[in-house]
Design a protein around this motif. Sequence first.
Motif, PDB file in Angstrom:
ATOM      1  N   MET A   1       0.843  -1.188   0.000  1.00 43.70           N
ATOM      2  CA  MET A   1       0.000   0.000   0.000  1.00 43.70           C
ATOM      3  C   MET A   1       0.887   1.250   0.000  1.00 43.70           C
ATOM      4  O   MET A   1       1.888   1.318   0.709  1.00 43.70           O
ATOM      5  CB  MET A   1      -0.910  -0.015   1.242  1.00 43.70           C
ATOM      6  N   THR A   2       0.522   2.255  -0.798  1.00 50.00           N
ATOM      7  CA  THR A   2       1.309   3.479  -0.903  1.00 50.00           C
ATOM      8  C   THR A   2       1.060   4.357   0.317  1.00 50.00           C
ATOM      9  O   THR A   2      -0.085   4.576   0.726  1.00 50.00           O
ATOM     10  CB  THR A   2       0.921   4.249  -2.168  1.00 50.00           C
ATOM     11  N   ASN A   3       2.142   4.854   0.905  1.00 59.04           N
ATOM     12  CA  ASN A   3       2.019   5.785   2.024  1.00 59.04           C
ATOM     13  C   ASN A   3       1.938   7.212   1.480  1.00 59.04           C
ATOM     14  O   ASN A   3       2.945   7.781   1.062  1.00 59.04           O
ATOM     15  CB  ASN A   3       3.230   5.639   2.958  1.00 59.04           C
ATOM     16  N   ARG A   4       0.732   7.758   1.464  1.00 56.49           N
ATOM     17  CA  ARG A   4       0.552   9.107   0.959  1.00 56.49           C
ATOM     18  C   ARG A   4       0.993  10.113   2.007  1.00 56.49           C
ATOM     19  O   ARG A   4       0.828   9.879   3.210  1.00 56.49           O
ATOM     20  CB  ARG A   4      -0.913   9.345   0.597  1.00 56.49           C
ATOM     21  N   PRO A   5       1.559  11.240   1.586  1.00 54.09           N
ATOM     22  CA  PRO A   5       1.937  12.275   2.552  1.00 54.09           C
ATOM     23  C   PRO A   5       0.718  12.725   3.354  1.00 54.09           C
ATOM     24  O   PRO A   5      -0.386  12.845   2.831  1.00 54.09           O
ATOM     25  CB  PRO A   5       2.472  13.406   1.675  1.00 54.09           C
TER      26      PRO A   5
END
Length: 382
Positions: A1-5
């Motif tokens: 899963m992408t860690n969004r800012p």
Amino acid sequence: MTNRPRVAIAHDYLTQRGGAERVVLALSRAFPEAPIYTTIYDPEGTFPDFADREIVTSPLSRIPALRHDHRRALPLLAPVSSRLRVDADVTVASSSGWAHGFATTGRTLVYCHNPARWLYQADEYLGDAGRRSPTRLALGVLTTPLRRWDRRAAARADRYLANSGVVRERVARAYGIEADVVPPPPGLDSSGPQEAHPELAAWADRPFWLVVSRLLPYKNVDVALEAFRGRPGERLVVVGAGPERDRLVAAAPDNVRIVSGVSDAELRWIYAHAGGLVAPSFEDFGLTPLEANAWGVPVVALRAGGYLDTVVEGRSGVFFDEPTPAAVGAALDRAQQHTWSEGALRRHADGFGEVGFAARIRAEVDALLEGRDVSSPGPAAS
């Protein structure tokens, strides 16, 4: 899963229904997952839209007296703001005195409505308050330490934006910081629902003049009231709340109505029935003229402050040069003699749209995350 800012929004206090609070709502729409940090939150005093957002408050918000009048918290706000910790990669701080001092774990982008008026424009802020008024006495003791705190807080920010040219100049004088101007959007959607205001239903037979303002000394609402005292054949509606309300209601002539606690649907109805807006105050940004123009309504405005950014003489309104009843009356006469194009008025307001504002703020956030500079001398595109 992408860690969004992680992006967070900060604001001084959410206790009122004004232009700054509408900017926070616009920021929240630009970053719908961002929590909003604030010292004091009064759901009944501010816009109901905030109920759908995650609001993080300081312990001051548990005290009912402070929720109903945040000015009572003045001696406590600096230390409380310093301890309000915002955990995010970028914090967008909507500030006119406190939010730029919140403790942040990441980068900080300050959107400045005005450097703290009670520190740098105290006479305007206090108005006719006597030398022994509690607020004036408190400021006399607190001004020096608060200015030190305020300037340290400003120096910690990674990037400053100002909502108008006059605020950019004040930021430079107060902090020595160069800020770009990014005008806020009109906060009231003219296409939304309307609801007749019960206190004004009898006045819907013909257009009235309108003031939309917090009822504070520097807003010069009393000047507008006196201008209409000498114009008995015309009507003025004042929409707003604040500590000056009781005094203004007592002083108002018969052709003036003052209404408070107005919903957005009622305010749309009021704008739709207005023939013109009177803007007599020293504003940091001229938001209400844009709201009026969005309804095809012209403006009579003081030639000062933020109105210089949002009013174009002869195209969207006319100016008067000093806040006196005589000057307001003369400008009203000129406005009534002018032929206004509703289409031109609406197009002028459209130039300050929320789409462009949101795009500019997102670009600023991305630049902070990536270490880039997106500085620009002009307003956001619409």
